[in-house]
Design an enzyme around this catalytic site. Structure first.
Site, mmCIF file in Angstrom:
data_model
loop_
_atom_site.group_PDB
_atom_site.id
_atom_site.type_symbol
_atom_site.label_atom_id
_atom_site.label_comp_id
_atom_site.label_asym_id
_atom_site.label_seq_id
_atom_site.Cartn_x
_atom_site.Cartn_y
_atom_site.Cartn_z
ATOM 1 N N CYS A 224 -18.989 -43.294 21.368
ATOM 2 C CA CYS A 224 -20.180 -44.791 21.335
ATOM 3 C C CYS A 224 -21.108 -44.645 22.938
ATOM 4 C CB CYS A 224 -18.997 -46.296 20.981
ATOM 5 S SG CYS A 224 -19.641 -47.500 20.627
ATOM 6 N N HIS B 262 -14.947 -44.670 17.622
ATOM 7 C CA HIS B 262 -14.147 -45.242 18.226
ATOM 8 C C HIS B 262 -12.858 -43.985 16.977
ATOM 9 C CE1 HIS B 262 -15.857 -47.642 21.257
ATOM 10 N NE2 HIS B 262 -16.281 -49.025 19.881
ATOM 11 N N GLU C 113 -10.081 -43.591 19.284
ATOM 12 C CA GLU C 113 -8.774 -43.556 20.106
ATOM 13 C C GLU C 113 -8.397 -45.170 19.147
ATOM 14 O OE1 GLU C 113 -12.399 -43.530 20.827
ATOM 15 O OE2 GLU C 113 -12.687 -45.739 22.024
#
Ligand code: GLN
Length: 214
Positions: free
Chosen positions: A82, A193, A195
């Site tokens: 991002c 994202h 994560e």
């Protein structure tokens, strides 16, 4: 060959802890990077999501911007998610006055590309090298005020594009077909994202890329 590479997470701003967890799950040894000596000690680096204009300013304040540019030019593997994707782009559209990037990827990134109507959304994406592996499932992805890639140079490999429909089946309002994951040599970038979804496969892709280099 290092089996458990040391991968730094730039820890000036953004979702550092989530990347640390995902890197651990992917078999790396994550360490936060805030200063030059820490940067010099890593095999690779993750640039987290957050706010690219803020990270740009903080990089200059702590005088990590030039060392990082030099490290990228010198072949350090870097994964940007991002805001991190924006930082890796050679060209940026929709940046604020004076915003700079580290560069390294021959791409044009459009910041906040999805517009105000679509602040965030989830989609199941086919990501090259992940969902096309034997038994591979699509990757559940989360986009938060995300950029997309408008244009790529000849050496850039496109890994994923926005599908026509979101996970809930509704048509994606903006961006269908836009590039949201790409690789240029040792540089990897995603608009989304990985994560924060508990799926470490994108991080594992990066860890494997790092292992190839060590
Ligand atoms: N819109 C942010 C920027 O320009 C990126 C958002 C994110 O990293 N989730 O940096």
């Amino acid at each position: 060959m290092t089996t458990r590479p040391t991968i730094g997470v730039l820890a000036l701003q953004g979702d550092v802890r989530e990347h640390v967890r995902a890197l651990e799950a992917a078999g790396a040894r994550p360490v936060p990077v805030r200063r030059r000596s820490e940067l010099d000690a890593v095999d690779a680096l993750v640039l987290p999501g957050g706010e690219s204009t803020t990270i740009d300013k903080l990089l200059r304040i702590v005088e990590l911007d030039e060392p990082l540019r030099a490290a990228v030019r010198g072949g350090l593997p870097v994964y940007g998610s991002c805001a991190g994707m924006i930082l890796l782009a050679d060209r940026i559209e929709g940046g604020i006055e004076g915003q700079r990037t580290l560069g390294g990827m021959d791409v044009t990134v459009r910041r906040n590309a999805f517009g105000r109507q679509v602040d965030s959304f989830e989609a199941d994406l086919d990501v090259a090298g992940i969902s096309d592996a034997p038994g591979g499932e699509p990757v559940r992805t989360v986009f938060i005020r995300a950029p997309w890639i408008e244009q790529v140079g000849p050496q850039v490999e496109v890994l994923a594009r926005i599908p026509a429909r979101a996970t809930d089946g509704s048509p994606v309002a903006v961006g269908a077909g836009k590039i949201v994951a790409a690789r240029h040599g040792r540089l990897l970038a995603t608009s989304f994202h990985p994560e924060i979804t508990g799926d470490a496969r994108v991080h594992a892709l990066f860890v494997n890329l790092v292992r190839e280099q060590v």
